[in-house]
Design a protein around this motif. Structure first.
Motif, mmCIF file in Angstrom:
data_model
loop_
_atom_site.group_PDB
_atom_site.id
_atom_site.type_symbol
_atom_site.label_atom_id
_atom_site.label_comp_id
_atom_site.label_asym_id
_atom_site.label_seq_id
_atom_site.Cartn_x
_atom_site.Cartn_y
_atom_site.Cartn_z
ATOM 1 N N GLY A 145 0.796 -1.224 0.000
ATOM 2 C CA GLY A 145 0.000 0.000 0.000
ATOM 3 C C GLY A 145 0.824 1.267 0.000
ATOM 4 N N VAL A 146 1.988 1.247 0.670
ATOM 5 C CA VAL A 146 2.812 2.465 0.735
ATOM 6 C C VAL A 146 3.851 2.514 -0.380
ATOM 7 C CG1 VAL A 146 2.479 2.603 3.223
ATOM 8 C CG2 VAL A 146 4.542 1.500 2.326
ATOM 9 N N ALA A 147 3.850 1.521 -1.260
ATOM 10 C CA ALA A 147 4.851 1.484 -2.335
ATOM 11 C C ALA A 147 4.724 2.668 -3.279
ATOM 12 C CB ALA A 147 4.746 0.172 -3.114
ATOM 13 N N THR A 148 3.536 3.251 -3.370
ATOM 14 C CA THR A 148 3.346 4.407 -4.243
ATOM 15 C C THR A 148 3.614 5.724 -3.515
ATOM 16 O OG1 THR A 148 0.970 4.446 -3.723
ATOM 17 C CG2 THR A 148 1.657 3.189 -5.658
ATOM 18 N N TRP A 149 3.878 5.656 -2.208
ATOM 19 C CA TRP A 149 4.217 6.848 -1.448
ATOM 20 C C TRP A 149 5.687 7.208 -1.685
ATOM 21 C CZ3 TRP A 149 1.686 6.840 4.095
ATOM 22 C CH2 TRP A 149 0.325 6.501 3.975
ATOM 23 N N ARG A 150 6.113 8.304 -1.091
ATOM 24 C CA ARG A 150 7.506 8.722 -1.223
ATOM 25 C C ARG A 150 8.371 8.038 -0.168
ATOM 26 N NH1 ARG A 150 9.861 14.917 -0.727
ATOM 27 N NH2 ARG A 150 12.069 14.366 -0.728
ATOM 28 N N PRO A 151 9.352 7.226 -0.575
ATOM 29 C CA PRO A 151 10.258 6.622 0.402
ATOM 30 C C PRO A 151 11.377 7.600 0.756
ATOM 31 C CG PRO A 151 10.784 5.805 -1.777
ATOM 32 C CD PRO A 151 9.609 6.741 -1.947
ATOM 33 N N TRP A 152 11.834 7.550 2.023
ATOM 34 C CA TRP A 152 12.934 8.392 2.473
ATOM 35 C C TRP A 152 14.162 7.517 2.704
ATOM 36 C CZ3 TRP A 152 12.603 13.778 3.320
ATOM 37 C CH2 TRP A 152 11.335 14.312 3.075
ATOM 38 N N PRO A 153 15.358 8.112 2.554
ATOM 39 C CA PRO A 153 16.575 7.312 2.749
ATOM 40 C C PRO A 153 16.615 6.675 4.125
ATOM 41 C CG PRO A 153 17.093 9.440 1.764
ATOM 42 C CD PRO A 153 15.666 9.509 2.174
ATOM 43 N N MET A 154 17.041 5.425 4.187
ATOM 44 C CA MET A 154 17.185 4.732 5.451
ATOM 45 C C MET A 154 18.454 5.217 6.157
ATOM 46 S SD MET A 154 16.182 0.893 4.161
ATOM 47 C CE MET A 154 16.508 0.142 5.765
ATOM 48 N N GLY A 155 18.484 5.060 7.464
ATOM 49 C CA GLY A 155 19.682 5.439 8.198
ATOM 50 C C GLY A 155 19.363 6.195 9.460
ATOM 51 N N GLY A 156 20.408 6.590 10.151
ATOM 52 C CA GLY A 156 20.255 7.225 11.453
ATOM 53 C C GLY A 156 19.499 8.527 11.428
ATOM 54 N N PRO A 161 22.835 -8.663 14.901
ATOM 55 C CA PRO A 161 21.501 -8.120 14.615
ATOM 56 C C PRO A 161 21.510 -6.591 14.631
ATOM 57 C CG PRO A 161 21.625 -8.894 16.878
ATOM 58 C CD PRO A 161 22.909 -9.321 16.211
ATOM 59 N N SER A 162 20.650 -6.008 13.834
ATOM 60 C CA SER A 162 20.532 -4.553 13.789
ATOM 61 C C SER A 162 19.075 -4.190 13.514
ATOM 62 C CB SER A 162 21.448 -3.961 12.710
ATOM 63 O OG SER A 162 21.152 -4.511 11.441
ATOM 64 N N ARG A 163 18.725 -2.960 13.830
ATOM 65 C CA ARG A 163 17.367 -2.473 13.634
ATOM 66 C C ARG A 163 17.363 -1.492 12.477
ATOM 67 N NH1 ARG A 163 12.691 -4.772 15.849
ATOM 68 N NH2 ARG A 163 11.029 -3.229 16.035
ATOM 69 N N HIS A 164 16.432 -1.672 11.546
ATOM 70 C CA HIS A 164 16.315 -0.794 10.394
ATOM 71 C C HIS A 164 15.004 -0.019 10.482
ATOM 72 C CE1 HIS A 164 19.721 -2.807 8.561
ATOM 73 N NE2 HIS A 164 19.134 -3.968 8.770
ATOM 74 N N VAL A 165 15.023 1.202 9.955
ATOM 75 C CA VAL A 165 13.827 2.043 9.952
ATOM 76 C C VAL A 165 13.561 2.514 8.526
ATOM 77 C CG1 VAL A 165 12.733 4.139 10.826
ATOM 78 C CG2 VAL A 165 14.246 2.816 12.319
ATOM 79 N N CYS A 166 12.343 2.290 8.061
ATOM 80 C CA CYS A 166 11.905 2.768 6.746
ATOM 81 C C CYS A 166 10.763 3.752 6.940
ATOM 82 C CB CYS A 166 11.434 1.609 5.873
ATOM 83 S SG CYS A 166 12.710 0.418 5.462
ATOM 84 N N VAL A 167 10.774 4.836 6.181
ATOM 85 C CA VAL A 167 9.742 5.876 6.284
ATOM 86 C C VAL A 167 9.227 6.200 4.893
ATOM 87 C CG1 VAL A 167 9.235 8.248 6.987
ATOM 88 C CG2 VAL A 167 10.805 6.860 8.350
ATOM 89 N N TRP A 168 7.903 6.329 4.796
ATOM 90 C CA TRP A 168 7.252 6.772 3.561
ATOM 91 C C TRP A 168 6.296 7.910 3.907
ATOM 92 C CZ3 TRP A 168 7.799 1.803 5.214
ATOM 93 C CH2 TRP A 168 8.506 0.901 4.403
ATOM 94 N N SER A 169 6.122 8.838 2.997
ATOM 95 C CA SER A 169 5.146 9.911 3.195
ATOM 96 C C SER A 169 4.368 10.125 1.914
ATOM 97 C CB SER A 169 5.849 11.210 3.616
ATOM 98 O OG SER A 169 6.755 11.649 2.612
ATOM 99 N N ARG A 170 3.191 10.675 2.060
ATOM 100 C CA ARG A 170 2.396 10.990 0.873
ATOM 101 C C ARG A 170 1.812 12.392 1.016
ATOM 102 N NH1 ARG A 170 -3.444 7.859 1.000
ATOM 103 N NH2 ARG A 170 -4.106 8.510 3.084
ATOM 104 N N ASP A 171 1.546 13.011 -0.106
ATOM 105 C CA ASP A 171 1.017 14.367 -0.176
ATOM 106 C C ASP A 171 2.016 15.346 0.441
ATOM 107 O OD1 ASP A 171 -1.250 13.153 -1.191
ATOM 108 O OD2 ASP A 171 -2.266 13.117 0.753
#
Length: 246
Positions: A160-171, A215-225
């Motif tokens: 569902g969020v694949a069409t949103w804007r993805p932001w670079p992963m990282g700290g 092990p590590s923790r990853h964060v992905c962010v997407w936004s729309r509009d």
């Protein structure tokens, strides 16, 4: 009853995802009597498959067998937007279905097809209902999701969020996420190693890597509009980190 015939245990979002993307094909069948199925115990010895393993495999076939769908994914890789779709196939391996006793706990698990990509690991289903992998084709069972419905719910959000804007992963983005307001957890698609949070304009997924030793923790962010984009930019500015997405 098959999940496509009765998806009532799923959220409206996941039901809509299966309605749009899901289909059913004839699943693989055991070509030998189920009572002749063999599994490897924790010592590596082939033994008759225990009843709880047989029940779990037959239940998987009735409820999910032959299910097919594609999950779209979007990320930012080296500054460029990246989007692909991956197919999932809910079938056991037919006469070649392999099963093992869980050496690290109770129960058994068997192999199923899962994600249709080249991979060094096997997709597995445990008699406790969880979905797992062995990462490198030889290591012990690693729990990935608590159940198949949880997995489908997470796939529905990913798509569902694949069409949103993805932001670079990282700290930078990971720190900025803590300043975002209005995010609510999505319990049906979340568990201890993978959590989804959502608002009307922002989606966040933080999850553990599958590496046992590092092990590590990853964060992905997407936004729309523009509202969502502005919220992420403002959070990045407030965290005093230059916005790589601006």
């Amino acid at each position: 009853m098959h999940i496509l015939e009765d998806p009532s245990e799923l959220s409206a979002r996941a039901r809509d995802f299966l309605h749009r993307s899901g289909r059913r094909q004839r699943p693989s069948r055991f070509e030998v009597p189920i009572e002749l199925w063999r599994a490897r115990d924790r010592h590596g010895v082939l033994v008759p498959a225990p009843m709880d393993l047989v029940v779990r495999c037959e239940g998987f076939e009735r409820r999910f067998g032959g299910l097919r769908y594609e999950v779209r994914r979007s990320l930012v890789v080296d500054g460029e937007r990246w989007e692909r779709a991956y197919g999932w196939e809910y079938d056991h391996m037919g006469v070649d279905t392999r099963a093992w006793q869980d050496p690290g706990g109770e129960g058994w698990y068997f192999e199923w097809i899962g994600e249709r990509v080249s991979k060094p690991c096997r997709d597995l289903l445990h008699t406790d209902g969880s979905v797992g992998t062995d990462v490198d084709g030889g290591s012990p069972y690693l729990r990935v999701a608590p159940s198949i419905p949880h997995l489908i719910e997470s796939h529905a959000l990913t798509d569902g969020v694949a069409t949103w804007r993805p932001w670079p992963m990282g700290g930078a983005v990971a720190r900025a996420v803590e300043l975002l307001d209005g995010l609510r957890e999505v319990p049906e698609a979340s568990w201890d190693s993978s959590r989804w949070r959502l608002s009307e304009t922002i989606a966040v997924r933080d999850y553990d890597s599958w590496h046992r030793e590092r092990p590590s923790r990853h964060v992905c962010v997407w936004s729309r509009d523009e509202t969502g984009h502005r919220q992420v930019r403002d959070a990045l500015d407030s965290s005093s980190v230059p916005s790589a997405g601006r």
